[in-house]
Write a protein that holds these residues in place. Structure first.
Motif, short mmCIF file in Angstrom:
data_model
loop_
_atom_site.label_atom_id
_atom_site.label_comp_id
_atom_site.label_asym_id
_atom_site.label_seq_id
_atom_site.Cartn_x
_atom_site.Cartn_y
_atom_site.Cartn_z
N GLU A 141 0.85 -1.20 0.00
CA GLU A 141 0.00 0.00 0.00
C GLU A 141 0.88 1.24 0.00
OE1 GLU A 141 -3.78 -1.76 2.62
OE2 GLU A 141 -2.47 -0.24 3.46
N LEU A 142 0.88 1.97 -1.10
CA LEU A 142 1.72 3.16 -1.24
C LEU A 142 0.87 4.42 -1.26
CD1 LEU A 142 4.28 1.93 -3.90
CD2 LEU A 142 4.91 3.06 -1.77
N GLU A 143 1.28 5.41 -0.49
CA GLU A 143 0.64 6.73 -0.50
C GLU A 143 1.56 7.73 -1.17
OE1 GLU A 143 -1.66 6.15 3.80
OE2 GLU A 143 0.28 7.16 3.69
N PHE A 144 0.95 8.78 -1.75
CA PHE A 144 1.74 9.85 -2.36
C PHE A 144 1.02 11.17 -2.17
CE2 PHE A 144 -0.76 7.82 -5.79
CZ PHE A 144 -1.49 8.89 -6.26
N ARG A 145 1.77 12.27 -2.31
CA ARG A 145 1.22 13.62 -2.27
C ARG A 145 1.25 14.20 -3.68
NH1 ARG A 145 2.11 16.39 2.70
NH2 ARG A 145 1.00 18.14 1.73
N VAL A 146 0.18 14.88 -4.08
CA VAL A 146 0.07 15.48 -5.40
C VAL A 146 0.08 17.00 -5.27
CG1 VAL A 146 -1.30 15.63 -7.51
CG2 VAL A 146 -1.37 13.54 -6.15
#
Length: 448
Positions: A141-146
């Protein structure tokens, strides 16, 4: 996924004209080269493709910081290794028409696998568990900021004071995502078209934060998918004129995690972690958890490989800071989640910059350590771990020292990999220590 026969037909029909041959490096990035599709079919499949050994010894600036007893570019003249395509990893790139990507394994010119290559590191752990009649499965499970700025504009701004793609945190929100909808829709649809199996997608806690979850699979395939996805996300964001980052802690808001869900099956495909324990767990799962706890501090560098990663692993950051486990407890480093056939371990220490191959290798090594030594499992925690619980390393330097002295890591991963990772971490720590930050200038320029 594209089969080899399908690729040959697509090349013959003029539908595919390039193949990207990609090698996962020690930072979890995909590095490689573009090949004529015809040359790939006629030559590379049989002979592999030469690439400099330094690709498995560098940091993100491509400076050699991780030489090992196996790969020492300075000492051996920057010679070649051979990239051998793994045809089971062929994928189309929907955002790059006429192109497919295939992952490669690194081999020495004589044919022996390069042992410090991340795919090989994880493969060895999978093979070791196979000796126990076990098959590891994993979900990443990978999170990122846009951000609304492009990568070029972000660089021009010094990577700071960027505009998040939502005005507030959007955890589970169904509104407020409008400024990132076009990008995230493309990410969902085009990664599925590339062969990933999407399960869910949603906004996350921090402004502009998002998470896409793909279906679990066998451990090596799950790591392959995660590495591919991180590259795909950045390429698609660039095409949209936006920037996204997986770095664990961009600002004071919630950080980006890389939670790992891991389970074990027997060779017939039956899950083996459920049982009649107080939390529905089997004795095997209890030993697996005990191994994680016993090894967590000394293996933390595999889960948190950068200076920035430790700014996420701090009190109040909704990330673990101590060695503890608990049933369905998101405040613990190790969460027992699911029930029955879905019962699994969630490892919550890795941040978004973790190398998925090395992080999963660490989890599997610790599981095997618990199984082979029949370790007892400490009591679980409810809510926040006790203040006297053993603390995770507080810095990259501390984590590097712990890995350097780890007998479990040296025996299970090899001296070559351990020394390379420790060397890279110490080089980054030294560079960080010599860097004057914006925070220091703000506090000291005028007021001291």
């Amino acid at each position: 996924m594209t089969t080899f026969d399908q690729l040959r037909g697509q090349v013959d029909a003029g539908l595919v004209d390039e193949v990207v041959l990609a090698l996962p490096d020690l930072a979890g990035r995909l590095l490689g080269t573009r090949l004529s599709a015809r040359h790939f079919l006629d030559s590379t499949v049989a002979d592999g493709f030469g690439a400099c050994t330094y690709l498995l010894t560098t940091d993100v600036d491509m400076s050699v910081t991780a030489p090992s007893s196996e790969l020492d570019p300075d000492g051996t003249g920057y010679g070649d290794m051979v990239l051998v395509p793994d045809l089971a990893t062929l994928r189309p790139l929907p955002w790059d028409p006429g192109t497919v990507l295939v992952l490669a394994d690194a081999r020495h010119p004589g044919g022996a696998p390069v042992q410090v290559a991340p795919r090989q590191v994880l493969r060895r752990q999978v093979e070791a568990l196979a000796g126990h009649g076990l098959v590891p499965l994993a979900g990443v499970e990978l999170e990122f900021r846009v951000f609304l700025e492009s990568y070029a504009a972000a660089e021009a701004a010094g990577w700071s004071r960027l505009t998040p793609a939502s005005r507030t945190g959007v955890d589970y929100a169904l509104v407020g995502l409008e400024r990132m909808d076009a990008l995230t829709r493309r990410l969902r649809r085009e990664t599925v078209a590339a062969g990933l199996r999407l399960e869910s997608a949603r906004g996350e806690c921090a402004p502009g934060q998002y998470e896409i979850v793909f279906r679990y699979g066998e451990a090596l395939a799950a790591a392959d998918a995660a590495a591919f996805y991180r590259t795909a996300a950045k390429q698609i964001a660039a095409q949209e004129g936006m920037a996204l980052t997986f770095m664990p802690k961009y600002d004071a808001a919630e950080g980006n995690s890389c939670h790992l869900h891991v389970s074990l099956h027997d060779t017939d495909g039956a899950p083996v972690l459920a049982g009649d324990g107080p939390y529905g767990e089997s004795p095997l799962l209890r030993r697996m958890l005990a191994g994680q706890l016993a090894c967590l501090r000394e293996l933390t560098l595999l889960f948190a490989p950068t200076v920035n990663a430790y700014k996420r692993l701090r009190p109040g950051a909704f990330a673990p800071t101590s060695v503890a486990w608990g049933p369905d407890n998101r405040l613990a480093a190790l969460r027992l989640v699911g029930s029955g056939a879905s019962l699994r371990l969630e490892h919550r220490v890795p941040g978004g910059d973790a190398d998925p191959y090395l992080a999963l290798a660490g989890v599997l090594l610790a599981a095997r350590h618990g199984l082979e030594n029949d370790l007892p499992l400490p009591d679980p925690v409810r809510g926040r771990p006790r203040p006297d619980a053993p603390a995770l390393p507080a810095s990259l330097a501390e984590a590097a020292d712990l890995l350097h002295g780890s007998e479990v890591a040296r025996k299970g991963l090899g001296d070559g990999l351990v020394d390379a990772l420790v060397s890279a971490a110490r080089a980054e720590w030294d560079a960080y220590g010599a860097t004057v930050t914006e925070w220091e200038r703000g506090r000291g320029f005028e007021r001291r």
